[in-house]
Design a protein around this motif. Structure first.
Motif, short mmCIF file in Angstrom:
data_model
loop_
_atom_site.label_atom_id
_atom_site.label_comp_id
_atom_site.label_asym_id
_atom_site.label_seq_id
_atom_site.Cartn_x
_atom_site.Cartn_y
_atom_site.Cartn_z
N GLY A 517 -42.30 59.84 -7.79
CA GLY A 517 -43.39 60.39 -8.59
C GLY A 517 -43.13 61.78 -9.14
N LYS A 518 -42.08 62.45 -8.67
CA LYS A 518 -41.71 63.75 -9.24
C LYS A 518 -40.97 63.49 -10.54
CE LYS A 518 -40.93 65.50 -4.54
NZ LYS A 518 -40.81 64.18 -3.87
N ARG A 519 -41.39 64.18 -11.62
CA ARG A 519 -40.86 63.87 -12.94
C ARG A 519 -40.39 65.13 -13.67
NH1 ARG A 519 -46.07 61.14 -15.31
NH2 ARG A 519 -47.06 62.50 -13.76
N THR A 520 -39.31 64.96 -14.42
CA THR A 520 -38.78 66.04 -15.25
C THR A 520 -38.20 65.44 -16.52
OG1 THR A 520 -38.27 67.62 -13.47
CG2 THR A 520 -36.89 67.75 -15.42
N ILE A 521 -38.34 66.16 -17.61
CA ILE A 521 -37.70 65.77 -18.87
C ILE A 521 -36.99 66.99 -19.45
CG2 ILE A 521 -39.83 66.18 -20.19
CD1 ILE A 521 -37.31 63.40 -21.02
N TYR A 522 -35.73 66.81 -19.80
CA TYR A 522 -34.98 67.84 -20.53
C TYR A 522 -34.87 67.40 -21.98
CZ TYR A 522 -31.06 70.32 -22.59
OH TYR A 522 -30.27 71.06 -23.45
N ALA A 528 -39.55 70.17 -18.99
CA ALA A 528 -40.92 70.03 -18.51
C ALA A 528 -40.85 69.33 -17.15
CB ALA A 528 -41.76 69.24 -19.48
N ILE A 529 -41.55 69.89 -16.17
CA ILE A 529 -41.49 69.39 -14.79
C ILE A 529 -42.91 69.18 -14.29
CG2 ILE A 529 -40.64 69.84 -12.46
CD1 ILE A 529 -38.64 71.83 -13.67
N SER A 530 -43.17 67.98 -13.77
CA SER A 530 -44.51 67.70 -13.26
C SER A 530 -44.68 68.23 -11.85
CB SER A 530 -44.79 66.19 -13.28
OG SER A 530 -44.05 65.54 -12.26
N LYS A 531 -45.92 68.60 -11.55
CA LYS A 531 -46.30 68.99 -10.18
C LYS A 531 -47.25 67.92 -9.67
CE LYS A 531 -47.25 73.28 -9.31
NZ LYS A 531 -47.91 74.60 -9.37
N HIS A 532 -46.77 67.12 -8.73
CA HIS A 532 -47.58 66.00 -8.24
C HIS A 532 -48.02 66.24 -6.81
CE1 HIS A 532 -49.13 61.98 -7.85
NE2 HIS A 532 -48.44 61.82 -6.72
N GLU A 533 -49.30 66.12 -6.58
CA GLU A 533 -49.85 66.20 -5.24
C GLU A 533 -50.01 64.79 -4.68
OE1 GLU A 533 -50.42 68.86 -3.43
OE2 GLU A 533 -49.72 70.17 -5.05
N PRO A 534 -49.41 64.51 -3.51
CA PRO A 534 -49.50 63.16 -2.94
C PRO A 534 -50.95 62.69 -2.85
CG PRO A 534 -47.95 64.48 -1.69
CD PRO A 534 -48.61 65.41 -2.66
N GLY A 535 -51.16 61.43 -3.22
CA GLY A 535 -52.48 60.85 -3.14
C GLY A 535 -53.32 61.02 -4.38
N THR A 536 -52.81 61.74 -5.37
CA THR A 536 -53.56 61.95 -6.61
C THR A 536 -53.01 61.06 -7.72
OG1 THR A 536 -52.13 63.76 -7.37
CG2 THR A 536 -54.00 64.33 -5.96
N PHE A 538 -51.24 60.07 -11.07
CA PHE A 538 -50.14 60.69 -11.81
C PHE A 538 -50.62 61.26 -13.15
CE2 PHE A 538 -47.74 57.64 -9.11
CZ PHE A 538 -46.92 58.56 -8.47
N GLU A 539 -51.66 60.67 -13.69
CA GLU A 539 -52.18 61.17 -14.97
C GLU A 539 -52.78 62.56 -14.84
OE1 GLU A 539 -51.84 59.74 -17.94
OE2 GLU A 539 -50.63 58.20 -16.94
N ASP A 540 -53.11 62.95 -13.61
CA ASP A 540 -53.72 64.26 -13.39
C ASP A 540 -52.70 65.35 -13.09
OD1 ASP A 540 -56.20 63.09 -13.73
OD2 ASP A 540 -56.45 62.68 -11.58
N ASP A 541 -51.42 65.00 -13.09
CA ASP A 541 -50.39 65.99 -12.78
C ASP A 541 -50.39 67.14 -13.77
OD1 ASP A 541 -49.64 64.37 -10.73
OD2 ASP A 541 -47.64 63.91 -11.49
N GLU A 542 -50.17 68.33 -13.22
CA GLU A 542 -49.94 69.51 -14.06
C GLU A 542 -48.45 69.58 -14.36
OE1 GLU A 542 -50.02 74.38 -13.53
OE2 GLU A 542 -51.24 73.11 -12.21
N TRP A 543 -48.11 69.99 -15.58
CA TRP A 543 -46.71 70.09 -15.98
C TRP A 543 -46.32 71.55 -16.23
CZ3 TRP A 543 -43.05 66.05 -17.17
CH2 TRP A 543 -43.53 64.76 -16.90
N GLU A 544 -45.15 71.90 -15.74
CA GLU A 544 -44.58 73.22 -16.01
C GLU A 544 -43.61 73.10 -17.19
OE1 GLU A 544 -42.60 73.92 -12.35
OE2 GLU A 544 -44.41 74.48 -11.25
N LEU A 545 -43.33 74.23 -17.82
CA LEU A 545 -42.42 74.24 -18.97
C LEU A 545 -41.47 75.43 -18.86
CD1 LEU A 545 -41.64 73.05 -21.79
CD2 LEU A 545 -43.24 74.72 -22.77
N TYR A 546 -40.19 75.16 -19.05
CA TYR A 546 -39.17 76.21 -18.95
C TYR A 546 -38.25 76.15 -20.16
CZ TYR A 546 -40.77 76.34 -14.14
OH TYR A 546 -41.55 76.44 -13.02
N ASN A 547 -37.99 77.33 -20.72
CA ASN A 547 -36.99 77.45 -21.78
C ASN A 547 -35.65 77.74 -21.10
OD1 ASN A 547 -35.30 78.19 -23.87
ND2 ASN A 547 -36.74 79.58 -24.85
#
Length: 772
Positions: A517-522, A528-536, A538-547
């Motif tokens: 369930g941990k996701r990243t796209i380059y 962009a990297i998702s922050k997933h809390e177990p039991g929640t 996946f559509e509610d995940d917050e995503w981080e973004l890095y240049n």
């Protein structure tokens, strides 16, 4: 400054490496020539005449061997050529005469990385979305560890092009439930294009007493003094090369060599640990800063790169007491010695190539399969079974084993403070899709094919690109069919242009990552990297973004500044996931060990084994954890007969059923405590049926009862491990490798001297956990 250490071989490559330790990096690049093959400068090429140009072209067109060397759980900074204080001169010599890649990515864990490496395709697309120990069931087709025939291995393709293929060391890309002496073998190395194989098929291996396979058979431990697994697999690799070039000198070979190092257990001869005595007394905070500075000096990270903050779960070194510092330092000394010992084996292998004139025409790619592991936890670990099941060991218990760390008596792993050092300058660890989990070192060495020497390539590269690059430089087109089976597209992209120009554009613009369930796209310099809390959801995940073009260490989350870009990257991740069979998502991980979907051999209600059966992998043995079951063994014994009836495991954890001094014994060891039943009456002569029955009374606990001819003769309460009984398998009528019980440790394998008719496991029902 490199540590000095004793060389066992004084041969061409060793002499070269000794020179390496005496010169600065710049001096080495200017003065040392690998295997007598001088690097061609642009000026020299400009002055070359037609004859010399033809000779140079002929060197490229002659046979090219290919070698993949895979380190296990080694972080981005662990090699000397990537900033470490650990002595790795042989690997560093490959880097200095080849290329280092500082923007190389793997999967977050080992099996997916190896599947991607050997097929040239994305992990989920080839059915390896998680480690090969887990079968998530038909609802999750990309998480069954079943690499389809449509995804031809590099060995299968090269075999069609006159290559002989050798595999050695860690495999771990066959569903582990299939690792039985009866197969099925179609997903074993020889079933996927390898001509010879020697090593371990499971996820990890004891370095002193491994479970060894040669080709399709389990084989006994070699009877040699001071045995070590790394030395053994390299010794066999050298033998394979010698045999091949002696008899078929004009034909190329492919070799895959997967070290157990640096995966837990960290085990190495004491002399290598002693090399680092006192080296880590300043602690992980100081060492991390030192590596960071060295990385900038070497140019493997940009001058403006920043060091990721320390993980919140890693205590500051200065906050530790003296006993903690003493223990934690020993763990790191062991890890460092383990890597230096591994480097020495790499040197021996390269030596063999050099001696036989094969080094210049061998493309060597060396990687680590993922970032450094934090499985040792805050305090480190001396027992692999406990660490794997996330059961912390008592600190005092580990401290008492201080002198045993690195030896046979322990399965040690260093604390997460040191794994954070290994991953310098990144945050996070193995098992995550952040840089600490997926960004590792890569070295390419090929004197006949790489013009650049000692340079650092910064292009984004992925493990699937390696085999694509091999096909490219060899001029091989992947056939539409292999063995009559239509082939999937190779999704890796060649980085061969970097061999002549470290700044070349490769066209690798996009890569997705996913694990539990941990996701990243380059994409094109952004991650962009998702922050997933177990039991929640996946559509509610917050995503981080890095240049990542400007932010090398992925420290500045700029998602709030670019919300539209975040949405575009999420959409792109979904597109890539759809193409590569990632869906449906699952956050499951360790519970996958107890998942027994229909059709899985371990889901059977009954198992019958007969005396003389070969050693059976723990992953293919009946799953007894958290279930009601009985083990029934009809035997015939006379006065004085004794020995093991069955044993699963080793001295770190497991269970054993044995007869000694005319008494029946059962013992279960959960890594911390031993639960023992001794019959309250003698075992009679003649025919007897002995039984052990376990009745579950709670989560991972229950009552064990011993029977002789249906009469109860003893019982005890048992607290079992939650996920995996042991890292050593099942023996019938003996106890090979490490003895489960100290009560017969002085009796080699303690074979039963009576007769065993069979061993029967019976379960009330074929329970299994539904992965969600």
């Amino acid at each position: 400054m490199l540590l000095e250490y004793k060389k066992r071989d004084e041969k061409p490559w060793s002499k070269y490496v000794n020179k390496f330790s005496m010169f600065s990096t710049a001096a080495l690049a200017a003065t040392i020539f690998l295997g007598g093959c001088q690097a061609q400068t642009e000026e020299a090429n400009a002055d070359a005449g037609p004859v010399e140009e033809a000779e140079n072209q002929a060197k490229i067109e002659e046979k090219t061997n290919v070698m993949y060397i895979v380190l296990d759980d080694s972080g981005f900074s662990d090699l000397g050529s990537f900033g470490s204080e650990i002595s790795t001169p042989n690997i560093d010599a490959l880097a200095e005469n080849g290329l280092r890649y500082n923007n190389f990515h793997t999967a977050p864990v080992c099996s997916p990385t190896r599947a991607s490496l050997l097929t040239g395709r994305n992990t989920h697309a080839v059915g390896m979305g998680n480690v090969a120990n887990f079968d998530f069931g038909e609802e999750y087709p990309s998480r069954r560890a079943e690499i389809p025939k449509e995804a031809g291995f590099v060995t299968e393709v090269l075999g069609e092009n006159n290559y002989t293929n050798f595999g050695l060391g860690k495999w771990h890309i066959t569903p582990t439930v299939e690792l039985s002496p009866a197969g099925p073998y179609d997903r074993w190395p020889l079933g996927r294009g390898f001509d010879r194989y020697y090593g371990n098929l499971e996820d990890s291996s004891d370095q002193f007493r491994p479970e060894l396979f040669r080709d399709n058979s389990i084989v006994p431990l070699p009877d040699v003094e001071n045995y070590h697994y790394s030395e053994d697999i390299v010794g066999n690799a050298r033998q394979y090369i010698t045999d091949h070039v002696s008899i078929r000198p004009d034909d190329p070979f492919f070799m895959y060599l997967g070290f157990g190092a640096q995966h837990m257990p960290h085990q190495v001869p004491e002399e290598y640990i002693e090399m680092y005595e006192g080296k880590y007394d300043e602690g992980w905070d100081v060492l991390r800063e030192q590596r960071f500075a060295k990385q900038k000096e070497l140019g493997v990270i940009p001058g403006d790169a920043e060091l990721a903050p320390s993980d919140p779960d890693v205590p500051a070194w200065d906050s530790l007491n003296e006993e903690q510092k003493k223990l934690y330092t020993r763990f790191m000394e062991t890890y460092a010695g383990f890597l230096t010992h591994t480097d020495e084996q790499v040197g021996k292998l390269v030596n063999s190539l050099e001696e036989k004139g094969e080094l210049d025409n061998t493309l060597i790619v060396l990687i680590s399969d993922n970032g450094a592991s934090f499985s040792g936890g805050e305090n480190g670990a001396t027992n692999q079974a406990l660490a794997y099941s996330k059961v912390p060991e008592e600190f005092e218990s580990m401290l008492e084993k201080y002198d045993q760390i690195g030896g046979e008596q322990t399965n040690s792993d260093y604390p997460s403070g040191w794994s954070q050092v290994s991953n310098t300058p990144f945050a996070k660890f193995k098992g995550t899709t952040h840089a600490g989990g997926i960004r590792t070192s890569m070295i390419a060495h090929w004197p006949n094919g790489i013009e650049s020497k000692g340079e650092i390539s910064t292009q984004f590269t992925h493990v699937s690109d390696i085999t694509a690059t091999v096909y490219d430089v060899l001029g091989i087109e992947v056939p539409d069919q292999l063995n009559g089976i239509e082939q999937m597209e190779v999704t890796g992209i060649s980085f061969a242009e970097t061999f002549d120009n470290p700044d070349a554009k490769t066209g690798k613009d996009t890569q997705y990552f996913e694990l539990s369930g941990k996701r990243t796209i380059y994409h094109d310099g952004w991650k962009a990297i998702s922050k997933h809390e177990p039991g929640t959801d996946f559509e509610d995940d917050e995503w981080e973004l890095y240049n990542v073009t400007e932010d090398f260490s992925e420290l500045y989350n700029v998602a709030a500044d670019h919300p539209e870009l975040v949405e575009e990257l999420i959409d792109l991740w979904n597109e890539e996931a759809e193409k590569n069979n990632v869906f449906p998502l699952s956050e499951g991980f360790l519970e996958g060990l107890a998942n027994l979907p229909e059709g899985n051999i371990r889901a059977r209600k009954s198992f019958t084994y007969y005396p003389g059966m070969s050693h059976l992998s723990e992953s293919a043995a009946p799953l007894t954890l958290n279930r009601n079951y009985e083990i029934t063994i009809p035997i015939v014994s006379g006065k004085g007969d004794e020995g093991v009836l069955l044993a699963l495991g080793n001295d770190k954890s497991g269970y054993t059923f044995y007869v000694k001094e005319n008494m029946l014994h059962y013992e279960y060891h959960n890594g911390a405590e031993r639960f023992i039943i001794t019959s309250d009456k003698n075992l009679g002569e003649g025919e007897n049926t002995v039984t052990f029955a376990f009745e579950k009374t709670g989560e991972h606990q229950g009552t064990g009862t011993l029977f002789i001819n249906d009469d109860p003769v003893g019982e005890t309460e048992i607290l079992s491990l939650p996920f995996k009984t042991s890292f050593e398998g099942l023996d019938i009528g003996k106890d090979l490798l490490y003895p489960v019980s100290p009560e017969y440790a002085d009796k080699e394998s303690f074979p039963f001297t009576g007769e065993i008719e069979k061993v029967q496991y019976d379960f009330e029902e074929a329970e299994y956990i539904l992965i969600e």
